[in-house]
Design an enzyme around this catalytic site. Structure first.
Site, PDB file in Angstrom:
ATOM      1  N   ASP A  30      36.589  49.884  33.646  1.00  0.00           N
ATOM      2  CA  ASP A  30      37.211  49.512  34.921  1.00  0.00           C
ATOM      3  C   ASP A  30      37.061  50.580  36.000  1.00  0.00           C
ATOM      4  O   ASP A  30      37.949  50.757  36.840  1.00  0.00           O
ATOM      5  CB  ASP A  30      38.709  49.180  34.709  1.00  0.00           C
ATOM      6  CG  ASP A  30      38.898  48.090  33.668  1.00  0.00           C
ATOM      7  OD1 ASP A  30      38.068  47.166  33.638  1.00  0.00           O
ATOM      8  OD2 ASP A  30      39.861  48.182  32.885  1.00  0.00           O
ATOM      9  N   LYS A  33      32.332  49.481  38.154  1.00  0.00           N
ATOM     10  CA  LYS A  33      30.888  49.271  37.908  1.00  0.00           C
ATOM     11  C   LYS A  33      30.387  48.046  38.671  1.00  0.00           C
ATOM     12  O   LYS A  33      29.307  48.050  39.247  1.00  0.00           O
ATOM     13  CB  LYS A  33      30.623  49.084  36.397  1.00  0.00           C
ATOM     14  CG  LYS A  33      30.988  50.300  35.563  1.00  0.00           C
ATOM     15  CD  LYS A  33      30.822  50.037  34.082  1.00  0.00           C
ATOM     16  CE  LYS A  33      31.820  49.060  33.503  1.00  0.00           C
ATOM     17  NZ  LYS A  33      33.217  49.514  33.503  1.00  0.00           N
ATOM     18  N   GLY A  57      35.342  42.780  32.577  1.00  0.00           N
ATOM     19  CA  GLY A  57      35.866  42.126  33.782  1.00  0.00           C
ATOM     20  C   GLY A  57      35.381  42.958  34.945  1.00  0.00           C
ATOM     21  O   GLY A  57      35.888  44.055  35.185  1.00  0.00           O
ATOM     22  N   HIS A  58      34.333  42.495  35.620  1.00  0.00           N
ATOM     23  CA  HIS A  58      33.758  43.241  36.743  1.00  0.00           C
ATOM     24  C   HIS A  58      34.089  42.514  38.037  1.00  0.00           C
ATOM     25  O   HIS A  58      33.886  41.309  38.139  1.00  0.00           O
ATOM     26  CB  HIS A  58      32.239  43.366  36.581  1.00  0.00           C
ATOM     27  CG  HIS A  58      31.836  44.137  35.360  1.00  0.00           C
ATOM     28  ND1 HIS A  58      30.548  44.295  34.948  1.00  0.00           N
ATOM     29  CD2 HIS A  58      32.587  44.807  34.452  1.00  0.00           C
ATOM     30  CE1 HIS A  58      30.523  45.027  33.858  1.00  0.00           C
ATOM     31  NE2 HIS A  58      31.749  45.347  33.522  1.00  0.00           N
ATOM     32  N   GLN A 240      32.008  47.948  29.821  1.00  0.00           N
ATOM     33  CA  GLN A 240      32.851  48.938  29.137  1.00  0.00           C
ATOM     34  C   GLN A 240      32.456  50.352  29.598  1.00  0.00           C
ATOM     35  O   GLN A 240      32.031  50.490  30.728  1.00  0.00           O
ATOM     36  CB  GLN A 240      32.773  48.800  27.603  1.00  0.00           C
ATOM     37  CG  GLN A 240      33.455  47.563  27.072  1.00  0.00           C
ATOM     38  CD  GLN A 240      32.650  46.296  27.250  1.00  0.00           C
ATOM     39  OE1 GLN A 240      31.501  46.217  26.876  1.00  0.00           O
ATOM     40  NE2 GLN A 240      33.265  45.290  27.818  1.00  0.00           N
TER      41      GLN A 240
HETATM   42  P1  GDP Z   1      34.571  47.432  36.360  1.00  0.00           P
HETATM   43  O1  GDP Z   1      35.032  46.764  35.123  1.00  0.00           O
HETATM   44  O2  GDP Z   1      34.082  48.823  36.127  1.00  0.00           O
HETATM   45  O3  GDP Z   1      33.580  46.624  37.149  1.00  0.00           O
HETATM   46  O4  GDP Z   1      35.862  47.587  37.285  1.00  0.00           O
HETATM   47  P2  GDP Z   1      36.986  46.462  37.567  1.00  0.00           P
HETATM   48  O5  GDP Z   1      36.404  45.456  38.483  1.00  0.00           O
HETATM   49  O6  GDP Z   1      37.584  45.991  36.299  1.00  0.00           O
HETATM   50  O7  GDP Z   1      38.109  47.325  38.268  1.00  0.00           O
HETATM   51  C1  GDP Z   1      37.830  48.072  39.425  1.00  0.00           C
HETATM   52  C2  GDP Z   1      38.745  47.588  40.568  1.00  0.00           C
HETATM   53  O8  GDP Z   1      38.633  48.492  41.642  1.00  0.00           O
HETATM   54  C3  GDP Z   1      38.359  46.235  41.141  1.00  0.00           C
HETATM   55  O9  GDP Z   1      39.520  45.579  41.544  1.00  0.00           O
HETATM   56  C4  GDP Z   1      37.491  46.595  42.343  1.00  0.00           C
HETATM   57  O10 GDP Z   1      37.498  45.594  43.354  1.00  0.00           O
HETATM   58  C5  GDP Z   1      38.177  47.828  42.822  1.00  0.00           C
HETATM   59  N1  GDP Z   1      37.348  48.835  43.502  1.00  0.00           N
HETATM   60  C6  GDP Z   1      36.083  49.240  43.207  1.00  0.00           C
HETATM   61  N2  GDP Z   1      35.746  50.286  43.983  1.00  0.00           N
HETATM   62  C7  GDP Z   1      36.812  50.544  44.777  1.00  0.00           C
HETATM   63  C8  GDP Z   1      37.087  51.550  45.767  1.00  0.00           C
HETATM   64  O11 GDP Z   1      36.287  52.422  46.061  1.00  0.00           O
HETATM   65  N3  GDP Z   1      38.324  51.509  46.334  1.00  0.00           N
HETATM   66  C9  GDP Z   1      39.268  50.575  46.023  1.00  0.00           C
HETATM   67  N4  GDP Z   1      40.434  50.621  46.635  1.00  0.00           N
HETATM   68  N5  GDP Z   1      39.036  49.636  45.089  1.00  0.00           N
HETATM   69  C10 GDP Z   1      37.829  49.633  44.468  1.00  0.00           C
HETATM   70  P1  IMO Z   2      34.855  46.639  31.745  1.00  0.00           P
HETATM   71  O1  IMO Z   2      33.399  46.289  31.596  1.00  0.00           O
HETATM   72  C1  IMO Z   2      38.410  48.419  29.953  1.00  0.00           C
HETATM   73  C2  IMO Z   2      38.862  47.958  25.624  1.00  0.00           C
HETATM   74  C3  IMO Z   2      40.008  47.070  25.150  1.00  0.00           C
HETATM   75  C4  IMO Z   2      40.322  47.750  23.826  1.00  0.00           C
HETATM   76  C5  IMO Z   2      38.943  48.151  23.306  1.00  0.00           C
HETATM   77  C6  IMO Z   2      38.349  47.148  22.317  1.00  0.00           C
HETATM   78  O2  IMO Z   2      35.632  45.724  32.616  1.00  0.00           O
HETATM   79  O3  IMO Z   2      35.008  48.085  32.101  1.00  0.00           O
HETATM   80  P2  IMO Z   2      37.287  44.730  22.570  1.00  0.00           P
HETATM   81  O4  IMO Z   2      37.873  43.446  23.065  1.00  0.00           O
HETATM   82  O5  IMO Z   2      36.086  45.183  23.315  1.00  0.00           O
HETATM   83  O6  IMO Z   2      37.063  44.724  21.083  1.00  0.00           O
HETATM   84  O7  IMO Z   2      38.443  45.824  22.818  1.00  0.00           O
HETATM   85  O8  IMO Z   2      38.120  48.240  24.452  1.00  0.00           O
HETATM   86  N1  IMO Z   2      37.941  47.303  26.576  1.00  0.00           N
HETATM   87  C7  IMO Z   2      37.916  47.572  27.885  1.00  0.00           C
HETATM   88  N2  IMO Z   2      38.716  48.361  28.637  1.00  0.00           N
HETATM   89  N3  IMO Z   2      37.387  47.761  30.521  1.00  0.00           N
HETATM   90  C8  IMO Z   2      36.565  46.990  29.777  1.00  0.00           C
HETATM   91  O9  IMO Z   2      35.454  46.402  30.272  1.00  0.00           O
HETATM   92  C9  IMO Z   2      36.844  46.823  28.397  1.00  0.00           C
HETATM   93  N4  IMO Z   2      36.283  46.106  27.412  1.00  0.00           N
HETATM   94  C10 IMO Z   2      36.951  46.415  26.294  1.00  0.00           C
HETATM   95  O10 IMO Z   2      41.074  47.116  26.050  1.00  0.00           O
HETATM   96  O11 IMO Z   2      41.051  48.932  24.054  1.00  0.00           O
HETATM   97 MG    MG Z   3      36.738  45.834  34.330  1.00  0.00          MG
END
Ligand code: GDP
Ligand code: IMO
Ligand code: MG
Length: 446
Positions: A30, A33, A57-58, A240
């Site tokens: 999270d 990416k 979850g991107h 991840q």
């Molecule tokens: P990922 O799994 O690495 O793609 O990240 P997620 O989407 O799960 O979580 C990142 C969160 O941060 C999302 O809600 C994005 O919209 C948000 N985000 C990404 N870059 C920025 C930033 O530079 N500033 C802010 N405020 N939010 C950001």
């Molecule tokens: P993105 O791509 C954050 C964590 C789960 C758990 C461990 C194993 O959005 O960054 P799993 O279901 O993969 O067997 O769970 O990994 N986990 C993540 N945490 N971001 C993710 O994906 C994750 N995908 C799995 O919370 O601790």
């Molecule tokens: Mg994510």
């Protein structure tokens, strides 16, 4: 002509034209990416996912809309960019089809998707096994996303997995599913004491999914290699993150794939000479979802402040994310694992109003700094983070587009991360949208 000479020639020729980049999570997931991939994908011809599944979850934010993506590569918003769900991905077809439909409802086309013939298929028995395993573990649970990811990868390694190419052949699939389901029903009922599944129903459902997915199924190992040889801009999207890598992360509190640069080679089905411009995505602080060690975790009002301000709740499960100071020591370990070329620092804007900000620069044990990142979690739990404190910049930065225009104190913070990790800054993200991005290193020409 010697073989050695031939090999050098091939790679030198390829190296000249090659335009690849990779986006890898440097913490526990999270990091943003999706946002960075969406930004870089504007100039990419191809975006490739190589591991993970719908546990990811991107989030992509563009044109006033938020697109939460699970299995779809974050380049999907660009109609002319080929989006590959590669060999190392575990695909829940129901989830992928739902995601395609929900994107299409929002006006996003999905015809440019390619799915690897070699990718593994997730079944409802994997999901039930994931849930049952977590329940059985009790206090030892991992805190998985319960999407069947671990059990599906376990079946792959155990050589009983069913692949997309099997799903495309009705007879082969019917036979493999029959065998697997008899075996899995025994495990579910006898070992876990939960209900099994009906063969005919599952067969019917999956054959329907197969027909929906058939037009997208390709030999993506061949295609990705070809795209690179043709000099196309190819971007690899990690899901991840490094600290969740099954071999090198905080095992057993990890995911069951290899979210690292090396893992991307295997999962995309191509060799390591193809990889250039490896970006490590680093959130300006740390978060973690699920169980497992987190040396810089904040259990106080600063942690609550960041969680609420940044809305740090999981996109997949809705769980509150654990929040802490930036653990640059862990990021340095990720840099070692991945050979990062650049860092993409995200969510710097979240720290705008902080009086002071801390970075963990190392860990100490009985007064001595520990050089290696510990494998033993018991030992890791005894280490004390060494913090460096920075003054906050107390200024809104989300409208800034040039690195030099950032407040001096924000630059000091960012540059300290580069110094501690030994990796140059490539991108600084100051908001969730495409536009809110400061580019220090532009990797793709177009
Ligand atoms: P990922 O799994 O690495 O793609 O990240 P997620 O989407 O799960 O979580 C990142 C969160 O941060 C999302 O809600 C994005 O919209 C948000 N985000 C990404 N870059 C920025 C930033 O530079 N500033 C802010 N405020 N939010 C950001
Ligand atoms: P993105 O791509 C954050 C964590 C789960 C758990 C461990 C194993 O959005 O960054 P799993 O279901 O993969 O067997 O769970 O990994 N986990 C993540 N945490 N971001 C993710 O994906 C994750 N995908 C799995 O919370 O601790
Ligand atoms: Mg994510």
């Amino acid at each position: 002509m010697s073989t050695q000479f031939l090999r050098d020639t091939v790679y030198n020729e390829r190296g000249k034209n090659m335009a690849t980049a990779m986006v890898i999570g440097a913490q526990w997931g999270d990091e943003g990416k999706g946002k960075i991939v969406d930004y870089l994908a504007a100039k990419a011809d191809v975006v490739v996912r190589s591991q993970g599944g719908n546990n990811a979850g991107h989030t992509v934010v563009t044109g006033g809309k938020v697109y939460p993506l699970r299995l779809m590569p974050s380049g999907i918003m660009y109609e002319n960019t080929i989006c590959v769900v590669g060999t190392g991905v575990v695909i829940d077809p129901k989830s992928l089809i739902e995601e395609m439909r929900s994107l299409e409802e929002k006006g996003v086309k999905t015809h440019h998707l390619q799915i690897s013939t070699r990718a593994q298929v997730v079944f409802p028995y994997h999901i039930r096994q994931d849930e049952a395993e977590e329940a059985m573990k009790g206090s030892r649970k991992i805190g998985t996303t319960k999407n069947g990811i671990g059990p599906c990868y376990a079946d792959k390694i155990n050589r009983i997995g069913i692949r997309i190419c099997d799903l495309m052949d009705k007879e082969v699939f019917a036979e493999k599913l029959k065998y697997n389901l008899e075996y899995k029903n025994r495990v579910l009922e006898k070992l876990y004491g939960v209900e099994g599944f009906d063969y005919e129903k599952m067969l019917k459902d999956y054959l329907e999914y197969a027909e929906i997915l058939r037009p997208f199924v390709k030999d993506t190992n061949y295609n990705v290699d070809k795209f690179i040889k043709e000099g196309k801009n190819v971007l690899f999207e990690g899901a991840q993150a490094s600290m969740l890598d099954c071999d090198n992360g905080t095992y057993p509190y990890v995911t069951s794939s290899h979210p690292t640069a090396g893992g991307a080679c295997i999962g995309a089905g191509i060799g390591p000479h193809n990889m250039k411009n490896i970006f490590g995505v680093v959130k300006a602080y740390s978060t973690r979802v699920g169980e497992g060690p987190f040396p810089t975790e904040l259990h106080d009002e600063t942690g609550d402040y960041i969680r609420n301000l940044a809305h740090e709740f999981g996109t997949v499960t809705g769980r509150p994310r654990r929040v802490g100071w930036l653990d640059a020591r862990a990021v340095r370990y990720a840099a070692q694992l991945n050979t990062f070329d650049y860092l993409a620092i995200t969510r710097l804007d979240i720290l705008d109003q902080m009086d002071e900000i801390k970075i963990c620069v190392g860990y100490e044990y009985e007064g001595k700094e520990i050089k290696e990142y510990p494998a033993d979690l018991n030992f890791l739990s005894k280490l004390k983070p060494i913090y460096k404190t920075f003054e906050g910049w107390k200024e809104k930065i989300s409208d800034i587009r040039e690195y030099d225009k950032l407040p001096q104190k924000a630059k000091e913070y960012v540059e300290a991360i580069a110094e501690i990790t030994g990796v140059k800054i490539g991108i600084v993200s100051v908001g969730p949208t495409r536009e809110e991005t400061i580019v220090v290193k532009d990797v793709f020409k177009k």
